[in-house]
Design a protein around this motif. Structure first.
Motif, PDB file in Angstrom:
ATOM      1  N   LYS A 117       0.834  -1.203   0.000  1.00 55.80           N
ATOM      2  CA  LYS A 117       0.000   0.000   0.000  1.00 55.80           C
ATOM      3  C   LYS A 117       0.865   1.247   0.000  1.00 55.80           C
ATOM      4  O   LYS A 117       0.584   2.219  -0.706  1.00 55.80           O
ATOM      5  N   VAL A 158       0.987   5.216   9.261  1.00 59.63           N
ATOM      6  CA  VAL A 158      -0.282   5.232   9.980  1.00 59.63           C
ATOM      7  C   VAL A 158      -1.172   6.360   9.452  1.00 59.63           C
ATOM      8  O   VAL A 158      -2.365   6.177   9.230  1.00 59.63           O
ATOM      9  N   ARG A 159      -0.542   7.501   9.216  1.00 62.22           N
ATOM     10  CA  ARG A 159      -1.307   8.667   8.787  1.00 62.22           C
ATOM     11  C   ARG A 159      -1.853   8.493   7.368  1.00 62.22           C
ATOM     12  O   ARG A 159      -3.048   8.579   7.135  1.00 62.22           O
ATOM     13  N   VAL A 160      -0.944   8.212   6.462  1.00 65.44           N
ATOM     14  CA  VAL A 160      -1.331   8.195   5.052  1.00 65.44           C
ATOM     15  C   VAL A 160      -2.198   6.982   4.712  1.00 65.44           C
ATOM     16  O   VAL A 160      -3.150   7.074   3.953  1.00 65.44           O
ATOM     17  N   LEU A 161      -1.866   5.849   5.277  1.00 67.26           N
ATOM     18  CA  LEU A 161      -2.623   4.639   4.971  1.00 67.26           C
ATOM     19  C   LEU A 161      -3.838   4.486   5.867  1.00 67.26           C
ATOM     20  O   LEU A 161      -4.581   3.522   5.760  1.00 67.26           O
ATOM     21  N   ASP A 162      -3.979   5.432   6.790  1.00 72.07           N
ATOM     22  CA  ASP A 162      -5.146   5.430   7.656  1.00 72.07           C
ATOM     23  C   ASP A 162      -5.257   4.128   8.446  1.00 72.07           C
ATOM     24  O   ASP A 162      -6.324   3.521   8.531  1.00 72.07           O
ATOM     25  N   LEU A 163      -4.140   3.680   8.978  1.00 74.27           N
ATOM     26  CA  LEU A 163      -4.147   2.456   9.772  1.00 74.27           C
ATOM     27  C   LEU A 163      -4.737   2.773  11.138  1.00 74.27           C
ATOM     28  O   LEU A 163      -4.380   3.769  11.750  1.00 74.27           O
ATOM     29  N   ARG A 164      -5.638   1.919  11.565  1.00 79.89           N
ATOM     30  CA  ARG A 164      -6.230   2.160  12.885  1.00 79.89           C
ATOM     31  C   ARG A 164      -5.554   1.248  13.904  1.00 79.89           C
ATOM     32  O   ARG A 164      -5.798   0.052  13.936  1.00 79.89           O
ATOM     33  N   LYS A 170       1.062   4.207  -2.863  1.00 81.40           N
ATOM     34  CA  LYS A 170       0.817   5.618  -2.562  1.00 81.40           C
ATOM     35  C   LYS A 170       2.047   6.480  -2.813  1.00 81.40           C
ATOM     36  O   LYS A 170       2.022   7.685  -2.540  1.00 81.40           O
TER      37      LYS A 170
END
Length: 308
Positions: free
Chosen positions: A150, A205-211, A154
């Motif tokens: 991912k 974490v930020r860009v891939l929106d990992l929770r 991106k």
DNA sequence: TAAGATAAGAGGGACAT
DNA sequence: ATGTCAGTCTTATCTTA
């Protein structure tokens, strides 16, 4: 102790003969709590994914080739264009041959595919190497591989080192599964600076929106205890202390590792299993000062609250 | 020698400019 | 984008029991 495949898992650690074998349901690892040896990694069924009862079923349901894996850089499905003959081995007309030659040249050298493939190959090799070194079970490695893909898609890798992003992906995967690997452990097996690794991790974490799940200090106890040689009884007490501390809202904003270390330290004192702050600090990877501070706080909160 | 105290400095998040 | 602020953790050093 028997795992889900019915295989016998040793209940005595082959390394140190300890009987304190624990199973971490989050990471799926079976660990010796005495010496920290990872005895069994999560149960991976490497067989076909469907059962077969009859002969025809066996034939139709058997897969050909390796199972698909994200850890293989091309998912194990690369296309190799060969020229000269068709699928039955017959000679092809010159026109077709020329066309295929062009196709092959396109695929091999031109543009995105070659560079992406090369990038992934290198990244997956690095993931493999790190996982091996740190005893990271393959499901987590797979997760890391997905994260890396991912990130690559991106364009996060451009301008950064492949191995750095790979390492950050692996760290992120560990965090996702709550597997207790510290940033420092990751960094120690890689030439990348811990600071940068942390930065890339946050970027992912930020860009891939990992929770990310909220870090749980209780899960850190067994690992610290293993490194410091602390028994199970004391571990349980430490977990109890942490649970109580969380209930009393005394844990927010604190490094979970520091909290776990302090709780374990307290439990050791209570249990007469004496460990110095330094031993606990070294085992947990935080400083003595942090252990002390958390220790003071926890005592303050719990002490007059009437534990014992 | 372990534990406690204190201080300076680093790095990142929140928020405002 | 850049700066400031509060808060955490680390490193280093000194004191205390």
């Amino acid at each position: 102790m028997v795992n889900t495949r019915g295989e016998l898992v040793p209940y005595i650690c082959p390394e140190c003969r300890s009987k304190n074998i624990i199973h971490d349901d989050e990471s799926g690892e079976t660990i010796c709590s005495n010496c920290g040896l990872v005895i069994a990694e999560p149960n991976l069924d490497t067989g076909p994914e469907r059962r077969a009862f009859t002969q025809t079923e066996r034939e139709t349901r058997t897969r050909v080739g390796m199972p698909l894996s994200f850890s293989l850089y091309d998912k194990g499905l690369s296309t190799v264009i060969r020229i000269g003959r068709d699928a039955y081995g017959r000679e092809l007309p010159l026109k077709t041959r020329k066309q295929m030659l062009r196709l092959r040249r396109w695929q091999n050298s031109c543009g995105v595919h070659a560079s992406v493939d090369k990038n992934l190959a290198q990244a997956m090799a690095e993931l493999e190497r790190l996982s091996e070194r740190l005893h990271i079970p393959s499901p987590i490695q797979e997760t890391a591989a997905v994260i890396y893909r991912k990130a690559l898609k991106k364009g996060l890798v451009r301008g950064r080192s492949i191995s750095a992003i790979a390492a950050a992906s692996l760290y992120a995967a560990c965090r996702l599964t709550q597997a207790p690997r510290t940033l420092r452990e990751l960094a120690s097996h890689t030439p990348i600076d811990k600071k940068d690794l942390a930065k890339y991790y946050r970027l992912l974490v930020r860009v891939l929106d990992l929770r990310m799940p909220v870090a749980n200090s209780q899960l850190r106890v067994p690992k610290i205890a293993a490194l410091a040689g602390v028994g199970e009884e004391t571990q349980r007490m430490a977990v109890e202390i942490l649970r109580e501390a969380e209930r009393l809202k005394a844990t927010s904003g604190r490094n979970p590792m520091g909290l776990a270390a302090a709780a374990l330290y307290i439990a050791c004192l209570e249990n007469g299993e004496n460990r110095t702050q330094k031993v606990i600090a070294d085992a947990s990877g935080v400083t003595e000062v942090t252990v002390r501070n958390r220790y003071k706080e926890l005592k303050e909160i719990l002490g007059n609250g009437g534990m014992r």
